[in-house]
Design an enzyme around this catalytic site. Structure first.
Site, PDB file in Angstrom:
ATOM      1  N   CYS A 113      23.258   3.417 -27.035  1.00  0.00           N
ATOM      2  CA  CYS A 113      22.307   4.368 -26.480  1.00  0.00           C
ATOM      3  C   CYS A 113      22.148   4.179 -24.977  1.00  0.00           C
ATOM      4  CB  CYS A 113      20.968   4.254 -27.192  1.00  0.00           C
ATOM      5  SG  CYS A 113      20.302   2.592 -27.235  1.00  0.00           S
ATOM      6  N   HIS A 408      15.416   0.975 -27.758  1.00  0.00           N
ATOM      7  CA  HIS A 408      16.263   2.160 -27.732  1.00  0.00           C
ATOM      8  C   HIS A 408      16.122   2.839 -26.381  1.00  0.00           C
ATOM      9  CE1 HIS A 408      18.627   5.306 -29.442  1.00  0.00           C
ATOM     10  NE2 HIS A 408      17.732   6.215 -29.112  1.00  0.00           N
TER      11      HIS A 408
END
Lengths: 422, 833
Positions: A113, A408
């Site tokens: 990510c 994330h």
């Protein structure tokens, strides 16, 4: 002979005589004279039925003075337009999404990510896009071809993103990135390790700046530097010896240091431009504390700001994340961080546009105050007001999660002067 | 006198308790072992006496037996009263009379059980009732008479001072009585109103009883033409079809004029008067309703390509918002600007979407038959079947609730019933259903019935034919129609019974018995022979329709039991059962509140297909009445993970806010529109709900209740229930190609206004106070009927639970119920100050 009244729209035609020996068509012709509605478009309603052209008056048992109703108009009959509209539902599925106005996403290949969000940020810079699409692989006989390969991969990835409306799996790019920067290929328990988006960003810019150097010296020597690089003029000052020296350095980002008194991006930036360092003082012959004050000497088209949220906790020997909420505006004014020379240059254009901009500023700050969740932000300023020192927020990468080693990354890209979309 | 809410129940109840504890042997709850010790000396004495009596009853001597029996009546005061001298019953005071009344009631039931004569009791009842009626205790008199089952006695004792309170108590008590007592009570109330020439109230009850004989009697009893006009306005609001005959109004010209009022021909004018007065004539576009600019966050400049689904939503929003105003910005653009893009809105809809678009013109011109037909005419000449279907449906909508001698709707639509194309047929059939709802028109029946049993007719045509027949014969219990629908149901194949539209067949059948209670039983029996796929669905639909608006607690329990079942396979009959809960309980406030609470339980413990119907049920309970608690529940459900629950909740948010412009719901829906921006189906629902909330720009209501919530318009309820049944399978009906079922709501659309007119029926403006209605049942004196009022001048809007009263003595209203059209008469005693 019968006398009836006929109601048509809001009008009433009173005492119309019907010659019952003639077919109803004759009666319709009478009404045509009164209303202008052609007989074939007249609908005459008699007690729940329509008057037929060939009907027999006697079977209808009309009474004298009965009220009839007529419907009909001389209006033009509706016609379908030659070319009907194209409906979204008729389009193939891919194009439907495109019409919603979002660009394609990137598939997470497993802890990538950081890379995806970084690339989405880079993608939001149109100049870089065009630069890359023009990029011709140099294929020089350099020993190290990896920067070139990575740039080609980037270019391909971007063009793929432009074409596709579905999420793209950035596999080739990912391979190239690992080849060039093996640290991203580190494994942990059989999975790729989580990585820092900032590191990725810096490396990418580094690579791109290497390979996007124009082949001929007449052109802009370094496209990436023009877009992202900024020059800092630093003044080193040693309090003990009153020594002073100044140096200029070229960096790709401003750092926003977060300490307990920083509540706003601007304060953090100021903080980041002042620092103390120890170095050997030639006058004193020993190490001394120097104060380093930097000011911006030249502004890039896109300004990158890094929120330094990860730090090394010395006492517990672990990385930690600073969870302090820091406001950032959608429009950033860095005028007072600039050096004297630059300020002079900026002043004139600022005067002309200051009024409108001020209003925008207050707006922007209001709506961004809630985004304290965001952590490591790579912020880029747009350059419409390149010469004024005011930057629009174009995109940012945020980190979600409490710890420094996990979490994330999400990229937020601003859509054509409207809103942020993930 | 101080207000005593219901003194009989409180004090009488206490007395009775006392009486029973004195006789422990009669009280099964008392524990036996403690009995002896607990008893005082007095009680002990009583007990011994009682034992003595019991012994004597068994005595062969009949003389002795009789005295024993009499004395055994454990009611002291009653016993003495019966044996003692007859004197003025009131001389011992109220408390005594109340006590006596309580004892009589019990004695009466006891003797009824033994079948012994009650004449001596009835003499006493006479005296007590006379006493109560003279002393502001009408409620106690009524209670006693209900206990001894002789309400007719009331007629002798009511006078001009107390008849209003008496009738008020009777009508409100009727809601809580089991049948057939409720009808009996209302009958008495009607008789009393007629006796005191309080005709509007009498008419109200006649309409409630659905007794045309009584309606006629009201007309024949009253001689004042102006008052009769007011009756006609009341009948037109109720939405029933009534043909005035010479007995009711002798003069031909007068009769024609009154018939015009009954036929609702002036409804459009009245509504437009209201709109002009409130200054909302300016047409609104769907964008004005969506108010996307208020959303911060995710708003894109809108998709560059037209979305058929979203254009369809805009069509409906436009139709609902501009309903009845005769002008809008999409459909009724002046003909000289046909080149403009707006005139082509019709063609911005796809296929069946064009049907709804063409029909929306009918909605915009609602109630204005002349202009409506003129403007719809152009679509009749189209060669595009969906457009013709829309034009036919539009004619039906324009004529909704309006009757006309020439029967234009029948004349125009009748021709298309048997056309080839099924969309055209559906348009005509549905149009007829809407235009002639409640009319029981034989001519239409004879043309629609054959379709039901036509083996070649497609299922959707049959379904809509059944539905339309159900509407036209709503609450009529018509045998022939019922037979046709039953046969149609029996003819369906296994596969057809699984289709979503098949549900309209049982629904059509149910509508025939709407509110008719036991009359449904024969048909319900027949439905037990149906294929098991539809049997239970049919059962539930019939039950819920037949008891709709009755508040019958037993039926609510039956339905709740059905909802509580956890079925293995996905059975669809629980949906109508949940809707039935609301239909049965919606009529009166207490039951309604209880139902809202029990639905919360159903939501928690019910299966998924039960949960899907709960929001719709809530929507029906609070239709056009946005209660905050329900609003919150629905708002929560609108984010449910099950998209069907979410869709139902969103539509219901629209229903509870329908025509209110409620800012809170509008805000919720706006946020939902951005939350669901990617999901076309949910977004469609949000748009429809937004259209509903701003229906008629806030001048309309969907509530089927009117006349201070006493009367329930059957056609209005039929329209709403049909939509809700369609919502049980949102995906195949409303989100499929039958979205035009949304137009069934037109049956319930009524201006929520009070418009005062003078003796020539011209609108006049007078000051009125509008406030929250107060329940004054059982209160003595002349209590205030509204609270927290504001003074406005007519015409005014009335929100749910609001009541109006005239703020001037200059005029006298001809109806005590200030809703809709009210005729004002100048007060002859009025003097300018």
């Amino acid at each position: 002979m019968l006398t009836v009244s006929v109601k048509w729209q809001k009008k009433v035609f009173k005492s119309i005589e019907i010659d019952t020996s003639q077919p109803p068509y004759v009666f319709k012709a009478q009404l045509y004279e009164l209303s202008g509605v052609p007989p074939e478009r007249q609908k005459i309603m008699v007690k729940g039925g329509l008057l037929k052209d060939d009907a027999d008056w006697s079977t209808m048992r009309l009474k004298n003075g009965q009220k009839l109703m007529m419907m009909g108009s001389a209006d033009e009959v509706v016609k379908a337009p030659e070319k009907g509209p194209v409906f979204m539902e008729d389009l193939p599925e891919e194009e439907q999404d495109a019409n919603l106005g979002y660009s394609a996403g990137l598939v997470n290949l497993g802890h990538t990510c950081y890379m995806n969000s970084t690339m989405q940020c880079l993608k939001s810079v149109p100049e870089l896009n065009s630069e890359l699409s023009n990029y011709q692989s140099a294929r020089t006989k350099d020993v190290d071809q990896t920067p070139d390969m990575l740039t080609v991969a980037t270019s391909e990835l971007f063009s793929e993103l432009d074409k596709s409306v579905k999420a793209v799996a950035p596999m080739p790019f990912w391979m190239e990135l690992k080849k060039k920067y093996p640290q991203f290929a580190q494994l942990h328990n059989g999975n790729y390790m989580q990585q820092d988006a900032e590191e990725c960003w810096t490396q990418m810019l580094d690579t791109l700046s290497q390979s996007l150097k124009a082949p001929s010296p007449s052109e802009d020597p370094d496209a990436v530097k023009a877009l992202f690089g900024l020059n800092l003029r630093s003044r080193l000052h040693c309090q003990e010896s009153s020594e002073e020296s100044s140096e200029t350095e070229s960096v790709y980002s401003l750092k926003c240091h977060i300490s307990h008194e920083v509540n706003h991006l601007h304060e953090g930036l100021k903080h980041g431009l002042r620092g103390e360092l120890e170095k050997t003082s030639p006058a004193l012959g020993r190490t001394a504390v120097y104060i380093k004050e930097s000011l911006i000497d030249s502004l890039p088209r896109y300004l990158t700001v890094q929120f330094v949220r990860f730090f090394w906790k010395r006492e517990s020997n672990e990385k930690a994340k600073i969870l302090r909420k820091v406001d950032y505006p959608l429009e950033l004014d860095i005028f007072d961080l600039c050096s004297e020379d630059l300020r002079k240059k900026l002043e004139a254009p600022r005067q002309s546009s200051s009024k409108g901009d001020d209003v925008k500023m207050t707006d922007a700050e209001g709506s961004s105050s809630g985004s304290g969740e965001s952590s490591t932000g790579d912020q880029q300023g747009g350059a419409l007001s390149h010469m004024t020192g005011i930057y629009d927020l174009v995109s940012l990468v945020t980190h979600k999660g409490r710890s420094a080693d996990s979490g994330h990354y999400v990229a937020w890209v601003k859509q054509e002067s409207e809103v942020l979309i993930s | 006198m101080a207000p005593v809410p219901d003194p009989n129940n409180i004090s009488g109840g206490a007395k009775r308790d006392e009486a029973t504890t004195k006789v422990p042997s009669k009280d099964p709850k008392k524990k036996d072992d403690k009995k002896e010790e607990d008893m005082s000396e007095e009680d002990l004495q009583l007990k011994q006496n009682l034992e003595l009596y019991v012994e004597r009853v068994q005595d062969p001597n009949p003389e002795l037996q009789k005295t024993a029996l009499e004395s055994m009546s454990s009611f002291e005061s009653l016993g003495y009263r019966l044996t003692g001298t007859e004197g003025d019953i009131g001389s011992w005071g109220h408390e005594y009379v109340r006590n006596l009344a309580g004892e009589i009631a019990e004695e009466y039931t006891m003797r009824q059980g033994e079948e012994s004569p009650v004449d001596d009791l009835m003499d006493l009842v006479q005296q007590i009732v006379a006493f109560h009626m003279k002393h502001n205790a009408e409620t106690e008199a009524v209670d006693l008479l209900m206990d001894v089952e002789d309400l007719d006695l009331l007629l002798k004792h009511v006078d001009s001072a107390n008849f209003r309170r008496t009738c008020n108590y009777l009508t409100s008590a009727a809601k809580y009585l089991p049948g057939p007592d409720d009808m009996l009570v209302l009958d008495i109330a009607y008789t009393i109103y007629i006796k005191f020439e309080e005709y509007p109230n009498a008419l109200q009850i006649a309409l409630f009883l659905d007794n045309m004989q009584y309606v006629k009697q009201v007309f024949t009893s009253c001689t004042d033409l102006l008052r009769k006009k007011q009756f006609c306005y009341m009948i037109s609001r109720h939405g029933i079809t009534l043909e005035l005959d010479p007995e009711m109004v002798s003069d031909d010209v007068d009769r024609e004029m009154l018939q015009d009022i009954v036929n609702n021909t002036k409804l459009s004018d009245g509504y437009l008067t209201l709109a002009r007065d409130i200054e909302v004539m300016e047409a609104k576009t769907p964008e004005d309703i969506y108010k996307a600019h208020l959303l911060d966050g995710r708003v894109t400049s809108g998709p560059s390509v037209d979305s058929a689904r979203q254009n369809l939503a805009a069509t409906f929003v436009n139709a609902f918002v501009n309903a009845g105003f005769g002008q809008d910005k999409l459909m009724t653009v002046p003909s000289d600007s046909t080149s403009g893009s707006a005139a082509n809105w019709l063609f911005k809809n796809r296929d069946h979407g064009k049907t709804s678009a063409a029909a929306s013109l009918g909605m915009i011109l609602l109630w204005d038959v002349d202009s409506g037909l003129a403007q719809l005419d152009k679509y009749f000449h189209s060669n595009d079947n969906p457009i013709i279907a829309g034009a036919l449906l539009g004619v039906g909508i324009v004529n909704c609730g309006i009757k006309n001698d020439c029967d234009p709707a029948l004349a125009l639509l009748g021709e298309y019933i048997d056309k080839e194309d099924s969309s055209v047929r559906i348009g005509a059939i549905m149009g007829l259903g809407i235009a002639y709802a409640g009319s029981q028109n034989d001519q239409i029946r004879s043309s629609l019935s054959p379709i039901l049993n036509d083996a070649k007719a497609p299922l959707d045509v049959i379904a809509f034919a059944a539905l339309s027949l159900g509407m036209i014969y709503v609450g009529s219990c018509n045998e022939e129609v019922a037979q046709s629908i039953i046969f149609a149901l029996m003819d369906r194949s296994e596969a057809e019974l699984g289709e979503a539209l098949t549900r309209f067949l049982p629904l059509g059948l149910g509508l025939l018995y709407l509110g008719k209670q036991e009359s449904v039983e024969a048909t319900a029996e027949v439905s037990k022979t149906f294929n098991e796929k539809i049997r239970k669905y049919c059962d539930m639909t019939l039950l819920s329709c037949a008891y709709a608006g009755t508040g019958n607690v037993l039926k609510v329990q039956d339905l709740l039991a059905q909802c509580g079942e956890h079925l293995e396979k996905d059975d669809i009959h629980q949906g109508p059962a949940v809707l039935g809960l609301a239909m049965v309980a919606m009529s009166e406030e207490l039951g309604l509140d209880m139902e809202i609470r029990s639905l919360e339980r159903v939501l928690q413990y019910g299966e998924q297909n039960v949960r899907r119907a709960v929001p719709l049920s809530l929507g029906l309970l609070c239709i056009s009445n946005p209660k905050v608690t329900v609003m919150d529940t629905l708002s929560r459900l609108s984010h449910d993970t099950d998209s069907e629950v979410a869709m139902a909740a969103i539509i219901s948010l629209g229903l509870i806010g329908a025509g209110t412009n409620n800012a809170r719901i509008a805000g919720m829906l706006r946020n939902l529109s951005s939350y669901y921006y990617k999901d076309a189906s949910l977004l469609f629902c949000v748009r429809i709900a937004q259209g509903l909330v701003h229906m008629g720009k806030g001048l309309l209501t969907l509530s089927p209740f009117h006349s201070e919530r006493l009367l329930l318009s059957p056609t209005a309820l039929a329209g709403i229930v049909t939509l809700l049944h369609a919502c049980l399978d949102m995906k195949s009906i409303i989100l499929g190609k039958y979205h035009y079922v949304l137009y069934f709501l037109v049956l319930a659309m009524q201006p929520r206004m009070m418009l005062t007119v003078d003796e020539n029926l011209k609108p006049i403006s007078v000051p009125v106070r509008v406030g929250q209605a107060v329940d004054v049942v059982g209160q003595a004196g002349r209590p205030k009927t509204i609270t927290g009022f504001q003074t406005h001048s007519t015409p005014v809007l009335l929100a749910a639970g609001e009541r109006a009263e005239l703020a001037t003595d200059k005029y006298i209203p001809l109806s005590p119920i200030l809703e809709g059209f009210i005729i004002l008469k100048e007060n002859p005693d009025y003097r300018e100050e």
